[in-house]
Design an enzyme around this catalytic site. Structure first.
Site, PDB file in Angstrom:
ATOM      1  CD  GLU A 144      -2.013   3.368  -6.168  1.00  0.00           C
ATOM      2  OE1 GLU A 144      -2.980   2.756  -6.680  1.00  0.00           O
ATOM      3  OE2 GLU A 144      -1.089   2.778  -5.574  1.00  0.00           O
ATOM      4  NE  ARG A 153      -4.209  -1.555   0.185  1.00  0.00           N
ATOM      5  CZ  ARG A 153      -4.292  -2.629  -0.590  1.00  0.00           C
ATOM      6  NH1 ARG A 153      -3.294  -2.919  -1.412  1.00  0.00           N
ATOM      7  NH2 ARG A 153      -5.344  -3.418  -0.550  1.00  0.00           N
ATOM      8  CG  HIS A 162      -1.843  -0.639  -7.621  1.00  0.00           C
ATOM      9  ND1 HIS A 162      -2.468   0.125  -6.650  1.00  0.00           N
ATOM     10  CD2 HIS A 162      -1.942  -1.916  -7.175  1.00  0.00           C
ATOM     11  CE1 HIS A 162      -2.917  -0.662  -5.685  1.00  0.00           C
ATOM     12  NE2 HIS A 162      -2.603  -1.908  -5.975  1.00  0.00           N
TER      13      HIS A 162
END
Length: 282
Positions: free
Chosen positions: A261, A232, A280
């Site tokens: 993000e 994370r 990601h």
């Protein structure tokens, strides 16, 4: 009919399963803005999300019919669980859903970072032949520290052992006996910071873990250490990390996740050759 809203992109195979159920009505609104989600959530019985949708207390309060929030992924840190509980909404995740994917991506990041693969690819594409510059380092015999030894962290440790790495770890919820059976030596965080050649984090983001690796922790580390975050964004302090990389206080870092993000691409992290970044993917 049971109305389901999907607000983050899912693969076709998953959508087909839902579409085959005659009692389900499924609406896909990928990347829906928070304001729009708040205005329409009252019409749905269920919501399926990934990491993109932030289910805040304000949105949950507007969900008059919502019975369940399903997260297609690990963790529920993008769901206000207190607000969901007060509304009687069940929140679920898929804890084993991306174990292999994330573990493999973590190892890919470790290898890419160690062998300077992204930088070497860019160099060759620019018509250069800089073998000495991008030689890199071996994993064999190095110490990998895994912070968080759940499904993903334990799988990363097992994969790293296949490369001949020594694996140590920190997890207050795991017994030393179970860790030892998996070839992992349990140690405290200070030992990890002082002795590891690689540190990878596989823990949820909470108030306690936000910026848990920052300036003070980095100051304890070897100059040859490499940090990896495929868990994370925000567990590793991005500003402190950028400063340490720029000053060559540590050897490198690899990030697949970010505090925000999509991130601000003008950040220092994206300008540094010793930082490998992916969007990601894990």
């Amino acid at each position: 009919m049971f109305k389901i809203l999907i607000s983050d992109k899912l693969e076709k195979e998953g959508l087909d399963i839902l579409a085959a159920e005659k009692n389900f009505t499924v609406d896909c609104k990928f990347g829906i803005p928070a304001a729009e989600l708040k205005s329409i959530i009252k019409d749905y019985d269920a919501l399926i999300i990934r990491s993109g949708t932030q289910m805040t207390a304000e949105i949950i309060e507007a969900a008059d019919k919502l019975k369940v929030i399903g997260r297609a992924g690990v963790g529920l840190d993008n769901v206000d669980l207190d607000a969901a509980t007060k509304k009687g909404i069940v929140a679920m995740n898929t804890p084993a859903g991306n174990t292999t994917s994330t573990a493999e991506h973590t190892m890919s990041m470790i290898l890419g970072l160690s062998r300077n693969i992204p930088q070497a690819v860019a160099s060759v594409r620019a018509g250069k032949w800089e073998r000495t510059k991008f030689t890199g380092v071996e994993l064999y015999g190095k110490t990998l520290a895994v912070i968080g030894l759940g499904r993903i962290g334990s799988t990363v440790a097992k994969m790293a052992q296949g490369f001949g790495m020594k694996t140590i770890g920190y997890d207050p919820f795991l017994s030393a006996d179970i860790a030892a059976k998996n070839g992992i030596e349990l140690v405290d965080l200070e030992t990890i910071y002082k002795s590891a050649d690689y540190i990878t984090v596989h823990i949820p983001k909470t108030d306690e873990t936000t910026n848990m690796i920052s300036t003070a922790q980095i100051a304890l580390m070897k100059k040859s250490v490499r940090l990896i975050n495929c868990a994370r964004g925000g567990i590793i302090d991005e500003k402190a990390l950028a400063a340490a990389l720029k000053e060559k206080r540590i050897a490198g870092a690899a990030l697949d996740v970010y505090e925000v993000e999509p991130p601000d691409f003008s950040m220092e992290l994206f300008k540094l050759d010793n930082c490998v970044t992916t969007p990601h993917l894990g």
